[in-house]
Motif scaffolding. Structure first.
Motif, PDB file in Angstrom:
ATOM      1  N   LYS A   4      -0.928 115.441  51.023  1.00 32.57           N
ATOM      2  CA  LYS A   4       0.062 115.622  50.071  1.00 32.57           C
ATOM      3  C   LYS A   4      -0.411 114.794  48.884  1.00 32.57           C
ATOM      4  O   LYS A   4      -1.319 113.753  48.920  1.00 32.57           O
ATOM      5  N   SER A   5       0.262 115.068  47.722  1.00 31.91           N
ATOM      6  CA  SER A   5      -0.374 114.469  46.397  1.00 31.91           C
ATOM      7  C   SER A   5      -0.044 113.101  46.496  1.00 31.91           C
ATOM      8  O   SER A   5      -0.897 112.187  45.817  1.00 31.91           O
ATOM      9  N   GLU A   6       0.997 112.579  47.395  1.00 30.01           N
ATOM     10  CA  GLU A   6       1.368 110.947  47.602  1.00 30.01           C
ATOM     11  C   GLU A   6       0.307 110.473  48.308  1.00 30.01           C
ATOM     12  O   GLU A   6      -0.193 109.301  48.000  1.00 30.01           O
ATOM     13  N   ASP A   7      -0.541 111.208  49.158  1.00 28.71           N
ATOM     14  CA  ASP A   7      -1.917 110.654  49.743  1.00 28.71           C
ATOM     15  C   ASP A   7      -2.877 110.177  48.807  1.00 28.71           C
ATOM     16  O   ASP A   7      -3.455 109.114  48.870  1.00 28.71           O
ATOM     17  N   TYR A   8      -3.162 111.296  48.089  1.00 36.11           N
ATOM     18  CA  TYR A   8      -4.055 110.784  46.877  1.00 36.11           C
ATOM     19  C   TYR A   8      -3.784 109.827  45.923  1.00 36.11           C
ATOM     20  O   TYR A   8      -4.298 109.118  45.490  1.00 36.11           O
ATOM     21  N   ARG A   9      -2.535 109.713  45.460  1.00 42.00           N
ATOM     22  CA  ARG A   9      -1.819 108.739  44.613  1.00 42.00           C
ATOM     23  C   ARG A   9      -2.039 107.489  45.267  1.00 42.00           C
ATOM     24  O   ARG A   9      -2.456 106.421  44.562  1.00 42.00           O
ATOM     25  N   GLU A  10      -1.591 107.286  46.514  1.00 44.21           N
ATOM     26  CA  GLU A  10      -1.770 106.070  47.131  1.00 44.21           C
ATOM     27  C   GLU A  10      -3.366 105.614  47.176  1.00 44.21           C
ATOM     28  O   GLU A  10      -3.476 104.524  46.872  1.00 44.21           O
ATOM     29  N   ALA A  11      -4.123 106.541  47.713  1.00 42.71           N
ATOM     30  CA  ALA A  11      -5.586 106.366  47.666  1.00 42.71           C
ATOM     31  C   ALA A  11      -6.269 105.726  46.299  1.00 42.71           C
ATOM     32  O   ALA A  11      -6.864 104.787  46.075  1.00 42.71           O
ATOM     33  N   ALA A  12      -5.597 106.387  45.381  1.00 40.77           N
ATOM     34  CA  ALA A  12      -5.991 105.998  43.972  1.00 40.77           C
ATOM     35  C   ALA A  12      -5.444 104.772  43.584  1.00 40.77           C
ATOM     36  O   ALA A  12      -6.350 103.971  43.035  1.00 40.77           O
ATOM     37  N   GLN A  13      -4.296 104.511  43.716  1.00 40.26           N
ATOM     38  CA  GLN A  13      -3.842 102.930  43.561  1.00 40.26           C
ATOM     39  C   GLN A  13      -4.572 102.003  44.401  1.00 40.26           C
ATOM     40  O   GLN A  13      -4.915 100.772  43.711  1.00 40.26           O
ATOM     41  N   GLU A  14      -4.936 102.269  45.673  1.00 35.55           N
ATOM     42  CA  GLU A  14      -5.765 101.388  46.630  1.00 35.55           C
ATOM     43  C   GLU A  14      -6.892 101.269  45.849  1.00 35.55           C
ATOM     44  O   GLU A  14      -7.569 100.004  45.595  1.00 35.55           O
ATOM     45  N   GLU A  35     -10.514  94.860  54.895  1.00 36.42           N
ATOM     46  CA  GLU A  35      -9.527  96.144  55.690  1.00 36.42           C
ATOM     47  C   GLU A  35      -9.072  97.167  54.880  1.00 36.42           C
ATOM     48  O   GLU A  35      -8.901  98.410  55.253  1.00 36.42           O
ATOM     49  N   SER A  36      -8.957  96.938  53.472  1.00 35.52           N
ATOM     50  CA  SER A  36      -8.643  97.953  52.563  1.00 35.52           C
ATOM     51  C   SER A  36      -9.833  99.137  52.457  1.00 35.52           C
ATOM     52  O   SER A  36      -9.649 100.203  52.631  1.00 35.52           O
ATOM     53  N   MET A  37     -10.860  98.410  52.315  1.00 39.88           N
ATOM     54  CA  MET A  37     -12.118  99.306  51.965  1.00 39.88           C
ATOM     55  C   MET A  37     -12.582 100.075  53.235  1.00 39.88           C
ATOM     56  O   MET A  37     -13.007 101.229  53.360  1.00 39.88           O
ATOM     57  N   ALA A  38     -12.110  99.314  54.248  1.00 41.08           N
ATOM     58  CA  ALA A  38     -12.355 100.171  55.575  1.00 41.08           C
ATOM     59  C   ALA A  38     -11.667 101.488  55.740  1.00 41.08           C
ATOM     60  O   ALA A  38     -12.068 102.479  56.499  1.00 41.08           O
ATOM     61  N   HIS A  39     -10.895 101.798  55.014  1.00 42.10           N
ATOM     62  CA  HIS A  39     -10.019 103.117  55.008  1.00 42.10           C
ATOM     63  C   HIS A  39     -10.629 104.058  53.644  1.00 42.10           C
ATOM     64  O   HIS A  39      -9.769 105.049  53.391  1.00 42.10           O
ATOM     65  N   ALA A  40     -11.386 103.676  53.025  1.00 42.85           N
ATOM     66  CA  ALA A  40     -11.826 104.311  51.660  1.00 42.85           C
ATOM     67  C   ALA A  40     -12.295 105.556  51.968  1.00 42.85           C
ATOM     68  O   ALA A  40     -12.368 106.560  50.872  1.00 42.85           O
ATOM     69  N   GLN A  56     -18.356 107.025  49.538  1.00 46.29           N
ATOM     70  CA  GLN A  56     -16.868 106.584  50.116  1.00 46.29           C
ATOM     71  C   GLN A  56     -17.317 106.255  51.588  1.00 46.29           C
ATOM     72  O   GLN A  56     -16.779 105.237  52.211  1.00 46.29           O
ATOM     73  N   ILE A  57     -17.910 106.995  52.277  1.00 41.74           N
ATOM     74  CA  ILE A  57     -18.312 106.762  53.768  1.00 41.74           C
ATOM     75  C   ILE A  57     -18.974 105.610  54.225  1.00 41.74           C
ATOM     76  O   ILE A  57     -18.623 104.805  54.911  1.00 41.74           O
TER      77      ILE A  57
END
Length: 117
Positions: A4-14, A35-40, A56-57
């Motif tokens: 969802k667009s919210e997923d991308y918005r949250e990733a951008a904020q992170e 821990e945050s970067m581990a989900h990049a 990113q990987i």
């Protein structure tokens, strides 16, 4: 996975918080950063033909590896050095460098390989 667009918005904020931390302006601890970067790479969907997703990987896997090894002290500095080393071993980095050194347009070489920059 139905994103969802919210997923991308949250990733951008992170990503913004991560970037501020790398610039020395963030409030994340080394552990929080790793821990945050581990989900990049959570939203990567075409890892085999895209330099951006490949980066990113590499970033995420480097963070996961450092966390697994318990490399938390100076974790951000270690992550920067290690992810750079790993990135320079990728096919994307090598092709880009080869093309630039030869005076050619790397974008054309990427297109020829069917890759995205």
């Amino acid at each position: 996975m139905n994103r969802k667009s919210e997923d991308y918005r949250e990733a951008a904020q992170e990503a913004l918080v991560q970037a501020k931390t790398l610039m020395g302006e963030g409030a994340m601890s080394d552990r929080e950063f790793l821990e945050s970067m581990a989900h990049a790479d959570d939203l990567v969907d075409h890892e085999d033909n895209c330099g951006h997703c490949g980066m990113q990987i590499v970033q995420a896997q480097t963070a996961r590896d450092l966390l697994a090894e318990g490399e938390i002290l100076d974790g951000i500095a270690k992550w920067v050095a290690e992810h750079r080393r790993r990135w320079q071993e990728t096919k994307y980095f090598k092709l880009y460098q080869t093309e630039k050194a030869a005076g050619r347009d790397p974008k054309k070489a990427f297109e020829k390989c069917g890759w995205e920059m």
